[in-house]
Design an enzyme around this catalytic site. Structure first.
Site, short mmCIF file in Angstrom:
data_model
loop_
_atom_site.label_atom_id
_atom_site.label_comp_id
_atom_site.label_asym_id
_atom_site.label_seq_id
_atom_site.Cartn_x
_atom_site.Cartn_y
_atom_site.Cartn_z
N HIS A 71 50.45 33.86 48.14
CA HIS A 71 50.04 32.67 48.89
C HIS A 71 49.09 33.03 50.03
O HIS A 71 48.35 32.19 50.51
CB HIS A 71 51.27 31.93 49.42
CG HIS A 71 52.12 32.72 50.35
ND1 HIS A 71 52.79 33.85 49.97
CD2 HIS A 71 52.40 32.54 51.67
CE1 HIS A 71 53.46 34.34 51.00
NE2 HIS A 71 53.24 33.57 52.04
N CYS A 156 48.28 5.95 29.63
CA CYS A 156 49.38 5.02 29.42
C CYS A 156 48.92 3.73 28.73
O CYS A 156 49.74 2.89 28.37
CB CYS A 156 50.04 4.67 30.75
SG CYS A 156 48.90 3.89 31.93
N ASP A 277 4.52 4.53 32.67
CA ASP A 277 3.49 3.74 33.35
C ASP A 277 3.72 2.25 33.16
O ASP A 277 3.28 1.44 33.96
CB ASP A 277 2.10 4.12 32.82
CG ASP A 277 1.71 5.53 33.20
OD1 ASP A 277 1.92 5.91 34.37
OD2 ASP A 277 1.21 6.27 32.32
N ILE A 315 5.65 5.92 41.52
CA ILE A 315 6.74 6.33 42.41
C ILE A 315 6.30 7.44 43.35
O ILE A 315 6.65 7.45 44.53
CB ILE A 315 7.96 6.77 41.58
CG1 ILE A 315 8.58 5.57 40.86
CG2 ILE A 315 9.00 7.45 42.46
CD1 ILE A 315 9.76 5.92 39.97
#
Length: 408
Positions: A71, A156, A277, A315
């Protein structure tokens, strides 16, 4: 590549099988992975699977002979820890500070200067229960990174939230955390071709494998930059720690790019995506005009079908306006197919002027010798500043330009 060490904790959830794919991807990307599994987790996924994937034994028992300090040692070893999947039982134990197993004891011993991620997976009712929600809130306040859950059909049979996030998305969150404190710089790269839907099954696509973009991204990842890869789902991907965002068409690329640049500060943006385009505007079949894209399949019974397209804005010309960092270094690409050098140069100059790009990388169809060797010309304000024949050389030139810009 940065040799990060990742500790994967697996709890008792039917989604435990997905941790195998997560671990496999991390190992393939060059990371060292160790696993800790609860006794309940081993009812869903076997030790042999986990040991085979990691090449390391599975840690399960705090009192196992020869591993009495696991640990502490595992906490020191790991650069990042993730609980995947994290059951409601484990989440509530962690928030209550209960250390009744190696998995929960490790959390109490965790070095909080290192990233700790939790990927919840449970029934919707368990996820929405006040106890679980309060525990997630408390853990978040302690600095734990709580990953979102997906929405869909659960084991489930119910439908709702609480579904484990898909492993590829989890990997993106891991890589983001590993790069969070990276000081070399932030790089955004667009990759792949847009796909403009006509109807439910037909589309107009721009062909792009993403090979150039993924190689550029790989260079900056390997050099330790914080890389965001904005790509289509089917384009080539780099390996290692990077953040992935996905776009499909012109609209989603523009919106995602705008959102990322507006809310985060990037040092370098390389716009390599192949952008349409034109996008479908309407479809005329027989005497009927339908606005495009059409949600369902257009019947093929008519003798003729007319597709009307609308012009998209560029863009790349808006990236500087989108960017929160007004000193952003912008690299644009211009692919030409013209034997006349003067006309090719005019196209480069037009792009430099309209986009405000710092650099334009131009290559012509005639320059393609093979998939590995091309002739990339790098221009800045009408001046040829570099001429390379491989993507790796191109990446090196772009990085050096970025470094020089920062120094100036």
């Amino acid at each position: 590549m940065l040799n990060y060490k990742i500790l994967v904790k697996i709890t008792g959830s039917i989604a435990a099988y997905k941790s195998a794919y997560l671990i496999s991807r991390l190992v393939q990307d060059g990371y060292e992975v160790k696993t800790v599994a609860s006794e309940s987790a081993l009812k869903f996924i076997g030790k042999a699977t986990l040991e085979g994937l990691t090449g390391s034994p599975v840690y399960t028992d705090s009192f196992e002979e020869g591993r009495m300090m696991s640990h502490i040692n595992l906490v020191k070893w790991a650069d990042l820890t993730i609980v995947c999947p994290a059951s409601a039982n484990t989440i509530n134990k962690l928030a209550a500070g209960i250390g009744d197993s190696l998995l929960t004891s490790l959390f109490l011993a965790h070095d909080r200067s290192k990233p700790y991620l939790i990927a919840p997976a449970m029934n919707t009712a368990m996820f929405n229960h006040p106890a679980t929600q309060n525990s997630l809130k408390k853990l978040s306040e302690w600095g734990v990174r709580i990953l979102p859950t997906a929405e869909g059909y659960l084991a489930c049979g119910d439908y709702g939230s609480g579904k484990l996030l898909e492993p590829d998305s989890i990997i993106s969150h891991i890589y983001t955390e590993l790069n969070r404190n990276n000081s070399k710089g932030k790089v955004l790269i667009t990759a792949g071709g847009t796909k403009e839907n006509i109807d439910g099954i037909r589309s107009i696509t721009n062909l792009s494998t993403g090979k150039t973009a993924s190689s550029l991204a790989q260079h900056f990842i390997n050099k330790g930059y914080n890389v965001t890869y904005l790509c289509t789902a089917d384009t080539l991907k780099p390996n290692g720690p990077y953040r992935q965002e996905v776009f499909t068409d012109f609209k989603s690329l523009n919106e995602t790019l705008n959102n990322i640049l507006e809310n985060e500060s990037y040092d370098l943006t390389i716009h390599n995506a192949a952008v349409s385009d034109y996008s479908p505007h309407s479809v005329v079949t027989e005497d009927t005009t339908i606005e495009a894209p059409v949600g369902s399949k257009i019947p093929s019974s008519g003798e003729t079908l007319t597709l009307n397209l609308k012009k998209n804005f560029k863009i790349v010309n808006r990236i500087r306006n989108y960017s929160a960092n007004k000193n952003l270094l912008l690299v644009a690409f211009k692919f030409t197919n013209d034997p006349d050098e003067n006309r090719r140069m005019q196209q480069v100059n037009n792009l430099l002027a309209s986009s405000g790009a710092d650099l334009v990388v131009q290559n012509d169809f005639s320059d393609r010798v093979n998939n590995e060797q091309r002739n990339f010309r790098i221009y800045s304000k009408d001046e040829l500043i570099g001429n390379v024949t491989t993507v790796n050389e191109l990446a090196g030139e772009l990085e050096q330009y970025l470094i020089k810009t920062k120094e100036d």
